[in-house]
Write a protein that holds these residues in place. Structure first.
Motif, PDB file in Angstrom:
ATOM      1  N   UNK A 194       0.693  -1.568  -0.031  1.00 33.83           N
ATOM      2  CA  UNK A 194       0.029  -0.135   0.242  1.00 33.83           C
ATOM      3  C   UNK A 194       0.552   1.147   0.360  1.00 33.83           C
ATOM      4  N   UNK A 195       2.236   0.954   0.884  1.00 34.08           N
ATOM      5  CA  UNK A 195       2.776   2.411   0.555  1.00 34.08           C
ATOM      6  C   UNK A 195       3.533   2.557  -0.485  1.00 34.08           C
ATOM      7  N   UNK A 196       4.216   1.478  -1.319  1.00 33.93           N
ATOM      8  CA  UNK A 196       4.913   1.228  -2.426  1.00 33.93           C
ATOM      9  C   UNK A 196       3.213   2.222  -3.895  1.00 33.93           C
TER      10      UNK A 196
ATOM     11  N   UNK B 261      10.364   1.139  -0.351  1.00 31.60           N
ATOM     12  CA  UNK B 261      10.845   1.827  -1.108  1.00 31.60           C
ATOM     13  C   UNK B 261      11.472   1.022  -2.157  1.00 31.60           C
ATOM     14  N   UNK B 262      11.604  -0.089  -2.484  1.00 30.23           N
ATOM     15  CA  UNK B 262      11.869  -1.567  -2.942  1.00 30.23           C
ATOM     16  C   UNK B 262      10.271  -1.696  -3.601  1.00 30.23           C
ATOM     17  N   UNK B 263       9.035  -1.563  -3.255  1.00 32.94           N
ATOM     18  CA  UNK B 263       7.706  -1.954  -4.005  1.00 32.94           C
ATOM     19  C   UNK B 263       7.454  -1.201  -4.897  1.00 32.94           C
TER      20      UNK B 263
ATOM     21  N   UNK C   5      17.610   0.493  -6.216  1.00 31.87           N
ATOM     22  CA  UNK C   5      18.267   0.736  -4.798  1.00 31.87           C
ATOM     23  C   UNK C   5      18.180   1.849  -4.409  1.00 31.87           C
ATOM     24  N   UNK C   6      17.839   3.540  -5.637  1.00 34.12           N
ATOM     25  CA  UNK C   6      17.335   4.674  -4.949  1.00 34.12           C
ATOM     26  C   UNK C   6      16.571   4.583  -4.147  1.00 34.12           C
ATOM     27  N   UNK C   7      15.435   3.630  -4.184  1.00 35.92           N
ATOM     28  CA  UNK C   7      14.124   3.941  -3.476  1.00 35.92           C
ATOM     29  C   UNK C   7      14.047   2.925  -2.811  1.00 35.92           C
ATOM     30  N   UNK C   8      15.073   2.271  -2.174  1.00 39.54           N
ATOM     31  CA  UNK C   8      15.230   1.468  -1.031  1.00 39.54           C
ATOM     32  C   UNK C   8      15.912   2.589  -0.002  1.00 39.54           C
TER      33      UNK C   8
END
Length: 143
Positions: free
Chosen positions: A22-24, A79-81, A116-119
């Motif tokens: 949901x957050x992704x 973040x990865x999602x 990577x950036x979103x992780x």
């Protein structure tokens, strides 16, 4: 009493996967603003920075309000999602929007970069959530 360990799934324990997804998905507002022209109307880069800040606040608030046992790991996963969903959204929208829309899916290093950036974004949000939780509930522990 029979206490069998949970089957190994490879997934981090204590991570609420429906919340992660949901957050992704919530963060997809960022690329959708670009596609619809809202970013240009408001003015880039301020629109994207503002939305990123609002999404980050929403992520932190969500894991705190939900009393997620591992907010740091949860937000890294969010973040990865988001990265995965953004790449997939690009793959779906690319044929519809023509060549002007770039798709990282065709470039493996670009996909790795997006993830990577979103992780890292998730890690920063997770660190913020841990800091807020430590101030709000001292001794709350794990990340």
């Amino acid at each position: 009493m029979n206490h069998r360990p949970a089957p190994a799934t490879g997934a981090p324990p204590g991570v609420p996967w429906p919340l992660v997804l949901s957050l992704g998905a919530l963060a997809l507002v960022r690329p959708l603003m670009s596609v619809t022209g809202v970013t240009e109307t408001i003015g880039a880069p301020w629109a994207q920075l503002g939305v990123t800040l609002l999404v980050t606040v929403a992520w932190v608030a969500a894991v705190i309000v939900a009393h997620v046992p591992r907010p740091f790991v949860t937000l890294v996963c969010a973040g990865v999602a988001y990265g995965v969903l953004a790449v997939l959204l690009g793959a779906v929208l690319s044929p519809l929007l023509g060549e002007g829309f770039r798709v990282p899916l065709t470039h493996p290093l670009a996909v790795l970069s997006v993830l990577t950036v979103n992780a890292v974004w998730g890690a920063l949000a997770g660190g913020l959530a841990l800091a807020v939780r430590a101030v709000r509930w001292p001794g709350s522990g794990k990340g």
